[in-house]
Motif scaffolding. Structure first.
Motif, short mmCIF file in Angstrom:
data_model
loop_
_atom_site.label_atom_id
_atom_site.label_comp_id
_atom_site.label_asym_id
_atom_site.label_seq_id
_atom_site.Cartn_x
_atom_site.Cartn_y
_atom_site.Cartn_z
N ASN A 285 -25.21 -3.07 11.35
CA ASN A 285 -26.41 -2.78 10.55
C ASN A 285 -26.06 -1.81 9.41
O ASN A 285 -26.51 -2.00 8.28
N LYS A 288 -24.42 -3.81 6.83
CA LYS A 288 -25.32 -4.76 6.17
C LYS A 288 -26.27 -4.08 5.19
O LYS A 288 -26.52 -4.59 4.11
N TYR A 289 -26.82 -2.93 5.63
CA TYR A 289 -27.89 -2.32 4.84
C TYR A 289 -27.38 -1.22 3.90
O TYR A 289 -28.15 -0.38 3.47
N ASP A 313 -25.12 6.14 7.62
CA ASP A 313 -24.69 5.33 6.48
C ASP A 313 -25.29 5.86 5.19
O ASP A 313 -26.16 6.74 5.21
N ARG A 347 -30.55 -11.70 8.96
CA ARG A 347 -31.55 -10.83 9.60
C ARG A 347 -32.30 -11.60 10.67
O ARG A 347 -32.82 -12.68 10.41
N THR A 348 -32.34 -11.05 11.86
CA THR A 348 -33.10 -11.69 12.93
C THR A 348 -34.18 -10.75 13.48
O THR A 348 -35.11 -11.18 14.14
N GLY A 349 -34.02 -9.45 13.23
CA GLY A 349 -34.97 -8.50 13.78
C GLY A 349 -34.82 -8.34 15.29
O GLY A 349 -35.70 -7.80 15.97
N LEU A 352 -31.68 -4.55 17.07
CA LEU A 352 -32.03 -3.21 17.57
C LEU A 352 -32.88 -3.28 18.85
O LEU A 352 -32.80 -2.39 19.70
P1 ADP Z 1 -31.66 -7.47 11.77
O1 ADP Z 1 -30.71 -6.54 11.11
O2 ADP Z 1 -30.99 -8.68 12.33
O3 ADP Z 1 -32.82 -7.81 10.91
P2 ADP Z 1 -32.21 -5.34 13.68
O4 ADP Z 1 -33.10 -5.40 14.88
O5 ADP Z 1 -30.81 -4.95 13.91
O6 ADP Z 1 -32.32 -6.78 13.03
O7 ADP Z 1 -32.87 -4.35 12.65
C1 ADP Z 1 -34.26 -4.42 12.38
C2 ADP Z 1 -34.54 -3.97 10.95
O8 ADP Z 1 -34.25 -2.57 10.86
C3 ADP Z 1 -33.63 -4.62 9.94
O9 ADP Z 1 -34.17 -5.85 9.51
C4 ADP Z 1 -33.59 -3.59 8.84
O10 ADP Z 1 -34.70 -3.76 7.99
C5 ADP Z 1 -33.74 -2.28 9.56
N1 ADP Z 1 -32.44 -1.57 9.74
C6 ADP Z 1 -31.65 -1.58 10.84
N2 ADP Z 1 -30.54 -0.81 10.65
C7 ADP Z 1 -30.65 -0.31 9.40
C8 ADP Z 1 -29.84 0.57 8.61
N3 ADP Z 1 -28.68 1.08 9.07
N4 ADP Z 1 -30.27 0.88 7.37
C9 ADP Z 1 -31.44 0.38 6.88
N5 ADP Z 1 -32.25 -0.45 7.56
C10 ADP Z 1 -31.86 -0.79 8.82
#
Ligand code: ADP
Length: 387
Positions: A285, A288-289, A313, A347-349, A352
């Motif tokens: 994550n 990615k973000y 990050d 992105r799957t949500g 986490l």
């Molecule tokens: P995914 O990344 O597959 O969408 P996650 O459940 O891992 O699903 O994360 C849920 C949401 O939380 C993400 O879609 C993102 O918007 C936000 N997120 C998670 N980690 C970070 C991060 N390190 N920085 C910014 N946003 C984050």
């Protein structure tokens, strides 16, 4: 002189009595208020003494358990409404409420007056007397039988659908992989456009497979089918492994990953696979973000009886109102308007939500701090000796 002191003494007593009366009145009033609140609550609220004997209930509680009058419930032990197989856990949770003050969302199989069963979700708080001594509990109970049934149906459906989709997708992936390998080895010449298309198919294929795997992990978790194998292991090793496996993704985006570890961290109880999955998910994550060229800092510290891990990050950050929600299944934050708006991000949500469950399986906790545009810091705290 004697007279004077008598009078003073007398006045003292009068004041004492008035004060006590005032205190008693205040106490009675607050007791009455408390009873009224319990009685009139629209939720199923039950007040008990420290042994769990019922002292007051709301109308909704009567309906929930199938009684007509409050008197039928007063004096009964609330533990008797929990089925025998869950009673021991309920007693342990009562003790936990005494030590922690509050427990939330406990699930038990429960019993109604006619002997029928339902699944109850229970939250309880400790009530103290005016001297601060524990006096009893106040609990709210919800019948979540229908919700559980729907969740199970949804979970089964997702599981079957994901399995069904995985088979043809795996077959397509095998062919796409073969084309890529042939091309890399110079055994296949592709016109530019076909090459570009193959790249798009490959990327989307990876995204689709991540989604399917996440869905399967998630439904396995919901069905309680994820086994936990706890053993003493090195968190340092798991973190290094997770970073090693995730490094190609970071390199692609020109990110710098730093791992800070004190020497001599104690081994901790963990399921190695789940621990690595937790770390990899937080790292992926962060990668990615965070826009290209960012930095990711992993710090592992011993804090009392716990290991505290932070993954920081320099990414897009998370809005305040989403900080709790991101741990819920399928919740994704709207990143339109951010520098990542036009980037392709899988992105799957679910990552986490799965991570949170894995952390819970280690008796740990997870939370996040974040500032929009500056970055996010995920914290995970594990007891060294969990279970
Ligand atoms: P995914 O990344 O597959 O969408 P996650 O459940 O891992 O699903 O994360 C849920 C949401 O939380 C993400 O879609 C993102 O918007 C936000 N997120 C998670 N980690 C970070 C991060 N390190 N920085 C910014 N946003 C984050």
């Amino acid at each position: 002189m004697d007279d004077e002191s008598n009078r003073v003494g007398l006045r003292g007593i009068v004041i004492d009595v008035t004060e006590r009366k005032r205190a008693e009145d205040a106490l009675r009033e607050s007791e009455e208020l408390y009873r009224t609140l319990v009685k009139t609550s629209p939720d199923a609220v039950t007040a008990t003494d420290l042994e769990g004997r019922i002292t007051e209930v709301s109308q909704r509680t009567l309906e929930l358990y199938g009684f007509e009058h409050t008197d039928e419930l007063l004096g009964k032990n609330s533990i008797d409404f929990i089925t025998p197989e869950h009673r021991e856990r309920a007693i342990l949770n009562l003790q936990k409420t005494v030590s922690e003050g509050i427990v939330r969302n406990l699930e038990y199989n429960m019993l109604k007056n006619d002997g029928s069963r339902f699944i109850g979700e229970l939250s309880a708080s400790l009530i103290k007397d005016q001297h601060g001594n524990p006096k009893g509990f106040i609990a709210t109970t919800r019948d979540i039988t229908e919700r559980k049934k729907l969740e199970e149906m949804r979970s089964n459906f997702i599981n079957v659908a994901a399995h069904e989709i995985r088979t043809p997708v795996s077959a397509i992936k095998a062919h796409v992989d073969l084309l890529n390998i042939k091309r890399e080895r110079g055994l296949l010449e592709l016109p530019d456009e076909a090459h570009k298309t193959l790249g798009i198919i490959t990327r989307n294929m990876t995204g689709l497979i991540t989604l399917i795997n996440n869905l399967l992990d998630f439904t396995r978790l919901e069905a309680g089918k994820v086994g936990v194998k706890m053993e003493l292991s090195s968190i340092e090793f798991q973190a290094s492994q997770a970073i090693k496996e995730i490094l190609p993704l970071a390199t692609k985006k020109d990110h710098q990953i730093d791992l800070h570890l004190p020497t001599g961290l104690p081994p901790m109880m963990m399921d190695e696979d789940l621990m690595k999955a937790i770390l990899k998910n937080l790292l992926s994550n962060a990668i990615k973000y965070t826009p290209e060229g960012g930095s990711i800092n992993v710090v592992i510290q011993e804090e009392g009886d716990c290991i505290h891990i932070t993954v920081k990050d320099t990414g897009v950050g998370i809005p305040k109102e989403d900080l709790d929600k991101i741990f819920r299944p399928f919740h994704v934050v709207d990143i339109s308007g951010s520098v990542l708006e036009r980037s392709y991000i899988e992105r799957t949500g679910l990552g986490l939500a799965i991570t949170k469950e894995y952390v819970k399986m280690h008796d740990g906790s997870i939370w996040v701090e974040s500032r929009i545009g500056e970055g996010s810091t995920f914290h995970v705290l594990f007891p060294i000796k969990a279970r």
